[in-house]
Design an enzyme around this catalytic site. Structure first.
Site, PDB file in Angstrom:
ATOM      1  N   SER A 122      11.009  -4.316   5.799  1.00 44.24           N
ATOM      2  CA  SER A 122      11.611  -5.145   4.745  1.00 44.24           C
ATOM      3  C   SER A 122      12.708  -5.984   5.373  1.00 44.24           C
ATOM      4  O   SER A 122      13.419  -5.510   6.271  1.00 44.24           O
ATOM      5  CB  SER A 122      12.232  -4.254   3.666  1.00 44.24           C
ATOM      6  OG  SER A 122      13.101  -5.016   2.848  1.00 44.24           O
TER       7      SER A 122
ATOM      8  N   TYR B 217      17.811   2.612   2.251  1.00 50.66           N
ATOM      9  CA  TYR B 217      16.545   1.854   2.363  1.00 50.66           C
ATOM     10  C   TYR B 217      16.549   1.020   3.639  1.00 50.66           C
ATOM     11  O   TYR B 217      15.593   1.059   4.429  1.00 50.66           O
ATOM     12  CB  TYR B 217      16.384   0.969   1.126  1.00 50.66           C
ATOM     13  CG  TYR B 217      15.109   0.148   1.083  1.00 50.66           C
ATOM     14  CD1 TYR B 217      13.902   0.726   0.690  1.00 50.66           C
ATOM     15  CD2 TYR B 217      15.116  -1.211   1.402  1.00 50.66           C
ATOM     16  CE1 TYR B 217      12.728  -0.032   0.626  1.00 50.66           C
ATOM     17  CE2 TYR B 217      13.949  -1.973   1.347  1.00 50.66           C
ATOM     18  CZ  TYR B 217      12.765  -1.375   0.955  1.00 50.66           C
ATOM     19  OH  TYR B 217      11.602  -2.132   0.891  1.00 50.66           O
TER      20      TYR B 217
HETATM   21  P1  NAP Z   1       4.769  -0.702  -5.293  1.00 52.23           P
HETATM   22  O1  NAP Z   1       4.219  -1.852  -6.050  1.00 52.23           O
HETATM   23  O2  NAP Z   1       5.811   0.149  -5.917  1.00 52.23           O
HETATM   24  O3  NAP Z   1       3.547   0.232  -4.825  1.00 52.23           O
HETATM   25  C1  NAP Z   1       3.877   1.400  -4.137  1.00 52.23           C
HETATM   26  C2  NAP Z   1       2.608   2.071  -3.646  1.00 52.23           C
HETATM   27  O4  NAP Z   1       2.998   3.204  -2.845  1.00 52.23           O
HETATM   28  C3  NAP Z   1       1.748   2.617  -4.773  1.00 52.23           C
HETATM   29  O5  NAP Z   1       0.399   2.548  -4.361  1.00 52.23           O
HETATM   30  C4  NAP Z   1       2.206   4.075  -4.873  1.00 52.23           C
HETATM   31  O6  NAP Z   1       1.200   4.965  -5.376  1.00 52.23           O
HETATM   32  C5  NAP Z   1       2.459   4.388  -3.403  1.00 52.23           C
HETATM   33  N1  NAP Z   1       3.367   5.492  -3.187  1.00 52.23           N
HETATM   34  C6  NAP Z   1       4.635   5.650  -3.668  1.00 52.23           C
HETATM   35  N2  NAP Z   1       5.146   6.811  -3.230  1.00 52.23           N
HETATM   36  C7  NAP Z   1       4.205   7.391  -2.437  1.00 52.23           C
HETATM   37  C8  NAP Z   1       4.125   8.598  -1.720  1.00 52.23           C
HETATM   38  N3  NAP Z   1       5.147   9.471  -1.711  1.00 52.23           N
HETATM   39  N4  NAP Z   1       2.996   8.892  -1.054  1.00 52.23           N
HETATM   40  C9  NAP Z   1       1.936   8.034  -1.056  1.00 52.23           C
HETATM   41  N5  NAP Z   1       1.951   6.856  -1.719  1.00 52.23           N
HETATM   42  C10 NAP Z   1       3.081   6.554  -2.416  1.00 52.23           C
HETATM   43  O7  NAP Z   1       5.403  -1.176  -3.888  1.00 52.23           O
HETATM   44  P2  NAP Z   1       5.284  -2.587  -3.123  1.00 52.23           P
HETATM   45  O8  NAP Z   1       6.301  -3.506  -3.681  1.00 52.23           O
HETATM   46  O9  NAP Z   1       3.861  -3.002  -3.044  1.00 52.23           O
HETATM   47  O10 NAP Z   1       5.827  -2.149  -1.687  1.00 52.23           O
HETATM   48  C11 NAP Z   1       4.927  -1.840  -0.628  1.00 52.23           C
HETATM   49  C12 NAP Z   1       5.683  -1.851   0.689  1.00 52.23           C
HETATM   50  O11 NAP Z   1       6.302  -3.129   0.883  1.00 52.23           O
HETATM   51  C13 NAP Z   1       6.818  -0.829   0.806  1.00 52.23           C
HETATM   52  O12 NAP Z   1       6.876  -0.367   2.138  1.00 52.23           O
HETATM   53  C14 NAP Z   1       8.060  -1.648   0.489  1.00 52.23           C
HETATM   54  O13 NAP Z   1       9.233  -1.081   1.051  1.00 52.23           O
HETATM   55  C15 NAP Z   1       7.682  -2.958   1.163  1.00 52.23           C
HETATM   56  N6  NAP Z   1       8.421  -4.123   0.659  1.00 52.23           N
HETATM   57  C16 NAP Z   1       8.248  -4.573  -0.608  1.00 52.23           C
HETATM   58  C17 NAP Z   1       8.962  -5.701  -1.029  1.00 52.23           C
HETATM   59  C18 NAP Z   1       8.811  -6.263  -2.426  1.00 52.23           C
HETATM   60  O14 NAP Z   1       9.579  -7.210  -2.771  1.00 52.23           O
HETATM   61  N7  NAP Z   1       7.878  -5.808  -3.238  1.00 52.23           N
HETATM   62  C19 NAP Z   1       9.852  -6.341  -0.156  1.00 52.23           C
HETATM   63  C20 NAP Z   1       9.998  -5.847   1.140  1.00 52.23           C
HETATM   64  C21 NAP Z   1       9.266  -4.736   1.543  1.00 52.23           C
HETATM   65  P3  NAP Z   1       1.028   5.270  -6.980  1.00 52.23           P
HETATM   66  O15 NAP Z   1       0.329   4.052  -7.556  1.00 52.23           O
HETATM   67  O16 NAP Z   1       0.171   6.495  -7.002  1.00 52.23           O
HETATM   68  O17 NAP Z   1       2.402   5.448  -7.537  1.00 52.23           O
END
Ligand code: NAP
Length: 246
Positions: free
Chosen positions: A139, A152
């Site tokens: 991130s 984080y």
């Molecule tokens: P999200 O929409 O919240 O989706 C999270 C995913 O991770 C879901 O599939 C969830 O499964 C799964 N998950 C959560 N806890 C878990 C665990 N303990 N074991 C296995 N799976 C788990 O998140 P996102 O925004 O797509 O983020 C994905 C990645 O991108 C992360 O590494 C995040 O830090 C990074 N990121 C995101 C952003 C942003 O703006 N969105 C920015 C920078 C970095 P369930 O559906 O079963 O809950």
């Protein structure tokens, strides 16, 4: 005929992970769709991939727990024999100011956002042959100083360090290790933590003038997962519309 690649994507039921799973399948990979609790969402991703003519399976595993991670890879080995691509995507965002910090908050954040990356990489590397791709989702917050994000940001900074060290360790085996570092991406996680107003504020500082989509990140992951990225390892690629330039 060329053998299809096998990809494991953690946290692939929603958001960036789901887009990565779909995109890798479109490029010809069979995909293990890991999720934590949302079985219905994971099943939808699996169905979409199967409609593309690829193999896919949904595997529940809380990757914070090393024993569940090991079961995820045991199931992968049993069903697909090997791993070619690992995308360490599962993570949660959580804000906690220094004065409110406790050990449980630290452990929860680092067990999911950092420790899982280390042990998943170890498991995957054992199942990789003469080449492989490990892609860690970091991130932009890892290199910023936003209040309340020390856990984080610290966990994401740790996985960027893992990326470089593992690239050196696994390079001789033909395995590349890279990270993508998204800016703000329109997912459930973003909507849970930011108001529309805050998102508009960030858009106004973004040279490309919009919020990112999960597909913006998935397309870059697909490039790193492909043979075309063969000479890139140990790098962090920022995927953020230019909001942070390094
Ligand atoms: P999200 O929409 O919240 O989706 C999270 C995913 O991770 C879901 O599939 C969830 O499964 C799964 N998950 C959560 N806890 C878990 C665990 N303990 N074991 C296995 N799976 C788990 O998140 P996102 O925004 O797509 O983020 C994905 C990645 O991108 C992360 O590494 C995040 O830090 C990074 N990121 C995101 C952003 C942003 O703006 N969105 C920015 C920078 C970095 P369930 O559906 O079963 O809950």
């Amino acid at each position: 005929m060329k053998q299809s690649k096998v990809a494991v994507v953690t946290g692939a039921s929603r958001g960036i992970g789901a887009a990565v799973a779909r995109r890798l399948a479109r490029d010809g990979a069979d995909v293990v769709v890991n999720y934590s609790s949302n079985e219905a969402a994971a099943s939808r991703v699996v169905e979409e991939i199967r409609r593309m003519g690829r193999r896919a399976t949904a595997v529940p595993a809380n990757v914070s727990r090393v024993e569940e991670l090991k079961l995820l890879f045991a199931r992968t080995a049993a069903e697909f024999d090997r791993v070619d691509i690992l995308v360490n995507n599962a993570a949660v965002f959580g804000a906690c100011a220094l004065q409110n910090m406790d050990q449980a908050a630290f452990d929860d954040m680092f067990e999911l956002n950092a420790r899982s990356v280390l042990f998943a990489s170890e498991e995957a590397a054992r199942l990789m042959g003469k080449s492989g791709r490990i892609i860690n989702v970091s991130s932009d917050l890892s290199c910023m100083s936003m209040h309340g994000t020390s856990l984080y940001a610290g966990a994401k900074a740790a996985i960027e360090a893992f990326t470089r060290v593992h690239a050196a360790e696994l390079g001789p085996r033909g395995i590349t290790v890279n990270a993508v570092s998204p800016g703000i991406i329109d997912t459930d996680a973003l909507r849970a933590q930011m108001t529309d107003e805050r998102i508009q504020g960030i858009i106004s500082m973004t040279p490309l003038g919009r919020v990112g989509t999960p597909e913006d990140v998935a397309d870059v992951v697909a490039f790193i997962a492909s043979d075309d990225s063969r000479w890139i390892t140990g790098q962090v690629l920022h995927v953020n519309g230019g909001v942070l330039m390094r």
